[in-house]
Design a protein around this motif. Structure first.
Motif, PDB file in Angstrom:
ATOM      1  N   ASN A  96       0.872  -1.296  -0.104  1.00  0.00           N
ATOM      2  CA  ASN A  96       0.049  -0.046   0.162  1.00  0.00           C
ATOM      3  C   ASN A  96       0.780   1.316   0.019  1.00  0.00           C
ATOM      4  OD1 ASN A  96      -2.374  -1.552   0.079  1.00  0.00           O
ATOM      5  ND2 ASN A  96      -2.072  -1.761   2.349  1.00  0.00           N
ATOM      6  N   ASN A 132     -17.642   5.001   3.448  1.00  0.00           N
ATOM      7  CA  ASN A 132     -16.437   5.467   3.973  1.00  0.00           C
ATOM      8  C   ASN A 132     -16.638   6.218   5.172  1.00  0.00           C
ATOM      9  OD1 ASN A 132     -13.754   5.315   2.005  1.00  0.00           O
ATOM     10  ND2 ASN A 132     -15.542   5.133   0.671  1.00  0.00           N
ATOM     11  N   LYS A 133     -17.770   7.124   5.325  1.00  0.00           N
ATOM     12  CA  LYS A 133     -17.812   7.464   6.714  1.00  0.00           C
ATOM     13  C   LYS A 133     -18.050   6.550   7.743  1.00  0.00           C
ATOM     14  CE  LYS A 133     -20.232  11.835   5.590  1.00  0.00           C
ATOM     15  NZ  LYS A 133     -21.270  12.595   5.447  1.00  0.00           N
ATOM     16  N   ALA A 135     -16.545   3.734   7.797  1.00  0.00           N
ATOM     17  CA  ALA A 135     -15.207   2.887   8.128  1.00  0.00           C
ATOM     18  C   ALA A 135     -14.306   4.031   8.503  1.00  0.00           C
ATOM     19  CB  ALA A 135     -14.528   2.397   6.586  1.00  0.00           C
ATOM     20  N   ASN A 136     -14.778   5.210   8.846  1.00  0.00           N
ATOM     21  CA  ASN A 136     -14.086   6.436   9.437  1.00  0.00           C
ATOM     22  C   ASN A 136     -12.658   6.823   8.646  1.00  0.00           C
ATOM     23  OD1 ASN A 136     -13.747   8.177  11.565  1.00  0.00           O
ATOM     24  ND2 ASN A 136     -12.367   6.852  13.086  1.00  0.00           N
ATOM     25  N   THR A 137     -12.784   6.758   7.399  1.00  0.00           N
ATOM     26  CA  THR A 137     -11.579   7.207   6.698  1.00  0.00           C
ATOM     27  C   THR A 137     -12.038   8.302   5.728  1.00  0.00           C
ATOM     28  OG1 THR A 137     -10.112   6.367   4.834  1.00  0.00           O
ATOM     29  CG2 THR A 137     -12.417   5.334   5.062  1.00  0.00           C
ATOM     30  N   ASP A 138     -11.153   9.187   5.307  1.00  0.00           N
ATOM     31  CA  ASP A 138     -11.676  10.291   4.425  1.00  0.00           C
ATOM     32  C   ASP A 138     -11.081  10.085   2.968  1.00  0.00           C
ATOM     33  OD1 ASP A 138      -8.807  10.534   4.716  1.00  0.00           O
ATOM     34  OD2 ASP A 138      -9.027  12.900   5.120  1.00  0.00           O
ATOM     35  N   LYS A 139     -10.606   8.688   2.663  1.00  0.00           N
ATOM     36  CA  LYS A 139     -10.083   8.271   1.382  1.00  0.00           C
ATOM     37  C   LYS A 139     -10.930   7.334   0.813  1.00  0.00           C
ATOM     38  CE  LYS A 139      -6.239  10.463   1.744  1.00  0.00           C
ATOM     39  NZ  LYS A 139      -6.169  11.797   1.155  1.00  0.00           N
ATOM     40  N   SER A 141     -10.834   4.462  -2.076  1.00  0.00           N
ATOM     41  CA  SER A 141     -10.001   3.625  -2.738  1.00  0.00           C
ATOM     42  C   SER A 141     -10.780   2.626  -3.664  1.00  0.00           C
ATOM     43  CB  SER A 141      -9.275   2.672  -1.807  1.00  0.00           C
ATOM     44  OG  SER A 141      -8.454   1.679  -2.456  1.00  0.00           O
ATOM     45  N   VAL A 171      -6.612   6.168  -5.435  1.00  0.00           N
ATOM     46  CA  VAL A 171      -7.193   6.637  -4.280  1.00  0.00           C
ATOM     47  C   VAL A 171      -7.623   8.263  -4.378  1.00  0.00           C
ATOM     48  CG1 VAL A 171      -6.703   7.091  -1.755  1.00  0.00           C
ATOM     49  CG2 VAL A 171      -5.744   5.054  -3.119  1.00  0.00           C
ATOM     50  N   ASN A 173      -9.808  11.895  -2.141  1.00  0.00           N
ATOM     51  CA  ASN A 173     -10.588  12.136  -1.042  1.00  0.00           C
ATOM     52  C   ASN A 173     -11.855  11.820  -1.409  1.00  0.00           C
ATOM     53  OD1 ASN A 173      -8.050  13.024   0.555  1.00  0.00           O
ATOM     54  ND2 ASN A 173      -8.366  14.943  -0.580  1.00  0.00           N
TER      55      ASN A 173
END
Length: 340
Positions: A96, A132-133, A135-139, A141, A171, A173
């Motif tokens: 990654n 994604n929210k 999953a608590n990520t701002d990215k 994929s 990837v 945002n």
């Protein structure tokens, strides 16, 4: 008699006692909690009332997805996307890690892989954001297919040619997708504002009418919703200047200050509306009988044509009810029922 409902609704619209479809869409466009899919469904109704095919096609594509990359609007294309992958050479693994393709030798490949075309419908885009929210990520994929990934190792800068790519993804945002959905709302707002400037009641036209000329619709669509920047056309901004609707109180149908044969004057008519029935308490059948009675009197003693009489009743009913919310609600219901 059945036309009175249409006139009631038109007067209510002109007095802004009920909200037109255009105003509903505009308000919902500015509401951050209103779903884009629901807003597009309102635009689908608008497309039918405007009798305008390009808007209908655009709405369908936004709701259900675009057929291919070539048809995707520019605001749905994200360029210079970050590439991330895992590489191994049989002894060592890099997982990654962000990487860049060798742009000297593989410029075309680099352009393709660093660009994302979002062809999904708006509900799918919203699901991407929500996933994604959670999953608590701002990215966000987006995996590349294995056959593409397996050929990337030899093209990666600063990496030995003996490494192969075992997985890769584009990837971005999550905010890019949020902005995409927000752009759709803004474009809808711009479109409806321009339509309203041409004809404020265009969103409430009957099926089969053409409330705005096709040529004007083409220009507005091209300026506000057209998604390929190279296709934008120049225009004279004055062409879309709003035309103020003339208040019905200034029209030939409002003759409350006039006198007629037999002494039937404004004050008598006002008392007749006020005393013969109460908008709040009467049901539609009672009101219909009273309306028919006044229609007959206006025609026989007031010198009105049938159409003028109906328009006058609709206008004066709204005036009488304008200061009473309960009466307004009942009047709306009457208007819908009579026009149906």
């Amino acid at each position: 008699m059945f036309f009175v409902g249409d006139y009631i609704r038109k007067v209510l619209l002109s007095e802004q006692l009920i909200m037109s479809l255009l105003r509903q869409i505009q308000d919902n466009s500015c509401n951050p909690d209103f779903q884009v899919a629901d807003l597009l469904r309102q635009c689908k109704i608008l497309a039918a009332r405007l009798d305008y095919k390009p808007l209908k096609i655009w709405v369908e594509n936004e709701l259900n997805g675009y057929p291919d990359n070539e048809s995707v609007p520019e605001y749905r294309i994200i360029k210079r996307v970050l590439l991330q992958g895992s590489f191994e050479n049989g002894f060592r693994v890099y997982r990654n890690i962000p990487f860049r393709l060798n742009t000297k030798d593989k410029k075309k490949t680099n352009t393709i892989l660093n660009t994302i075309y979002f062809i999904q419908g708006v509900s799918n885009l919203k699901s991407l954001v929500e996933t994604n929210k959670s999953a608590n990520t701002d990215k966000l994929s987006i995996p590349l297919s294995l056959d593409i990934a397996s050929n990337l190792g030899m093209f990666v800068e600063n990496l030995s040619p003996d490494y192969i790519c075992i997985s890769a993804a584009q990837v971005i945002n999550v905010s890019s997708v949020v902005n995409m959905l927000d752009t759709i709302k803004t474009k809808i707002l711009d479109f409806t504002l321009e339509i309203e400037a041409e004809n404020s009641s265009a969103g409430d036209a009957k099926i089969g009418e053409k409330p705005v000329p096709e040529e004007t619709l083409d220009k507005i669509f091209s300026i506000t919703l057209n998604y390929h920047t190279g296709d934008n056309i120049s225009y004279n901004g004055d062409r879309f200047t709003a035309t103020n609707q003339k208040n019905m109180s200034d029209s030939k149908y409002d003759q409350r200050g006039a006198s007629f044969p037999g002494g039937f004057a404004e004050t008598n008519y006002g008392k007749m509306v006020e005393t013969q029935y109460n908008i709040e308490t009467q049901d539609l059948s009672q009101a219909a009988a009273e309306i028919q009675k006044i229609l007959t009197q206006l025609q026989n003693h007031g010198g009105y044509s049938p159409e003028e009489a109906q328009k006058k009743i609709a206008n004066d009913l709204v005036v009488e009810a304008s200061s009473n919310p309960t009466a307004i609600k009942k009047l709306k219901d009457w208007g819908h029922t009579l026009s149906d």
